[in-house]
Design an enzyme around this catalytic site. Structure first.
Site, PDB file in Angstrom:
ATOM      1  N   GLU A  92       0.867  -1.175   0.000  1.00  0.00           N
ATOM      2  CA  GLU A  92       0.000   0.000   0.000  1.00  0.00           C
ATOM      3  C   GLU A  92       0.903   1.224   0.000  1.00  0.00           C
ATOM      4  OE1 GLU A  92      -3.060  -0.062  -0.507  1.00  0.00           O
ATOM      5  OE2 GLU A  92      -3.600  -2.130  -0.083  1.00  0.00           O
TER       6      GLU A  92
ATOM      7  N   CYS B 202      -2.105   9.467   2.441  1.00  0.00           N
ATOM      8  CA  CYS B 202      -1.669   8.913   1.153  1.00  0.00           C
ATOM      9  C   CYS B 202      -2.698   9.120   0.049  1.00  0.00           C
ATOM     10  CB  CYS B 202      -1.342   7.436   1.292  1.00  0.00           C
ATOM     11  SG  CYS B 202      -2.731   6.422   1.849  1.00  0.00           S
TER      12      CYS B 202
END
Length: 468
Positions: A210, A244
């Protein structure tokens, strides 16, 4: 002496006993996570405030509530997720049992970043537990207050023969990665992601990465500037931009930029006051290293809003940059801070070309009152996630998978996707030991007649009849 060897050996031995495979054991561990969140809610909020100056609101919304929701979802659905999944059969296997069994991988390593240190620990951990694995958690050494709670308090709520928290920095993480795991789940930046992936490759260990990247946000001329500004400002400056999936830059026309800048200024003032540094609702940069990096980016383009900084307070004001060139540093790396560059484009085609010249992002956003514009951006680009006319609200749906594509990562999780990520989908066919005469078609000596009959028998059948 390898400090991790004994811990990993004990966890493997525990997994090999089959203890983690029962639904009862998994449910008890999940209930332990729920008690941990409930018993230490205030302590967790204080730790998040200490590490990142997170407000109670942001801690609850993005860390505690999301983690609790994942636990609750897994507890409600655990037995149905664990069930063997029946599959369609062909004529040759109509009398047999064909199914997919969801079995645990074994010993799982979860490496956690510092920006959402509770959420990004517990959400993948829920999936790993629900799938029946033993787990090694490696929290970030950068978010020290949360790391301490995860190391000292969380293990009391789990079976410590099956779960361990290990501490350390890059050197210790590198040592940990020399060991063989059955699955590795990493959240962080692409540079470290490549190191983790190279380590996993030595053992052919499956992996989820991720990562992040530069998430584009296209704003069409047919928009209400203030509505766009409110939504963009909230999810750009949430957690001081250290998210993010936050938008890394805006693409819009010159005309829209002239309307958007004052609207963004209005939103920033409304959210954080005339002096955002005194607002209890604005976070801080995690440490001096990241502060210095972000301070260097303030020199790109021209500051239209904000631009102030205070190293002693690790404070960078909510900032908007205009007249930014594609070649400047702020457009060459993920910003990961409260800085928002605006770049102008002539039209939608130019915006899409700009997006597609770059690496595929973790998230992509588009704002327009015209649904065909949203649909065009969606159809002509690629990203891990997409949201039209808002920010990272797609992250609140456990029914949607979360993950990247290309340079922004690989693999998916959240909700049942987490369970599936940490499960080996085992293909199973149970056949009768008798009725050997049926198999004569496939044995030598071969003939054209037998080949024709066998090919018909191997075709998948969707009929619900059972041959008895």
């Amino acid at each position: 002496m390898d400090s991790f060897e004994d811990t990993l050996r004990q966890l493997r031995e525990a997994f090999n006993t089959g203890r983690t495979r029962t639904a009862e054991f998994r449910a008890e561990q999940l209930r332990g996570l729920s008690r941990f969140l409930r018993d230490h809610k205030q302590q967790l909020q204080e730790a998040l405030a200490q590490d990142l100056h997170k407000s109670t609101f942001e801690s609850e919304v993005s860390e505690i509530a999301i983690s609790q929701a994942e636990v609750d979802l897994a507890l409600r659905n655990l037995r149905s997720w664990m069930k063997d999944e029946k599959v369609s059969k062909n004529l040759a296997t109509q009398l047999d049992s064909a199914f997919i069994r969801k079995e645990p991988f074994g010993l799982v390593l979860i490496i956690v970043p510092w920006n959402y240190p509770l959420n990004l620990t517990l959400v993948p951990l829920v999936g790993a537990i629900a799938a029946g694995n033993c787990v090694v958690l490696k929290p970030s050494e950068t978010s020290k207050a949360i790391e301490k709670i995860l190391a000292e308090i969380l293990p009391r709520y789990l079976d410590q023969s099956c779960f361990a928290v290990v501490l350390g920095g890059p050197q210790e993480t590198g040592q940990l990665l020399e060991h063989r795991f059955d699955y590795i789940f990493f959240t962080g930046n692409a540079y470290v992601g490549k190191i983790v992936m190279a380590a996993a490759a030595k053992h052919l260990t499956p992996i989820t990465l991720e990562l992040g990247g530069k998430n584009p946000c296209y704003v069409d001329d047919n928009c209400d500037p203030q509505t766009v500004a409110n939504r963009v400002a909230w999810f750009r400056y949430f957690n001081a931009g250290q998210t993010c999936v936050a938008p890394d830059y805006i693409l819009c026309s010159q005309e829209m930029q002239e309307q958007l800048v004052p609207a963004l200024q209005n939103a920033v003032t409304r959210f954080y006051g005339d002096n955002p540094q005194t607002s209890p609702n604005l976070g801080r940069i995690i440490n001096q290293k990241h502060f210095k990096r972000l301070q260097g980016l303030l020199g790109c383009g021209r500051v239209a809003i904000g631009g102030q900084s205070d190293e002693n307070d690790l404070y960078i004001a909510p900032t908007v940059l205009v007249d930014v060139q594609e070649t400047e540093p702020v457009m060459q790396e993920e910003i990961f801070g409260p800085i928002l560059p605006l770049l102008t484009v002539k039209n939608l085609d130019e915006a899409i070309d700009f997006i597609n010249r770059r690496e595929k992002p973790l998230a992509l956003y588009a704002f327009s009152k015209r649904s065909q514009v949203i649909k065009q951006v969606l159809a002509r680009t690629s990203s891990g996630g997409f949201c039209g006319n808002d920010g990272f609200m797609h992250m609140t749906l456990s029914s949607l998978p979360f993950g990247g594509v290309g340079a922004s990562g690989m693999g998916r999780y959240h909700g049942k996707f987490s369970f599936d990520t940490f499960s080996n989908q085992r293909a199973c066919l149970l056949r009768s030991p008798g009725m050997e005469k049926i198999n004569d078609l496939r044995y030598p000596p071969y003939s054209r007649r037998n080949l024709r009959m066998l090919l018909v028998a191997m075709q998948e059948r969707s009929c619900s009849c059972t041959l008895l």
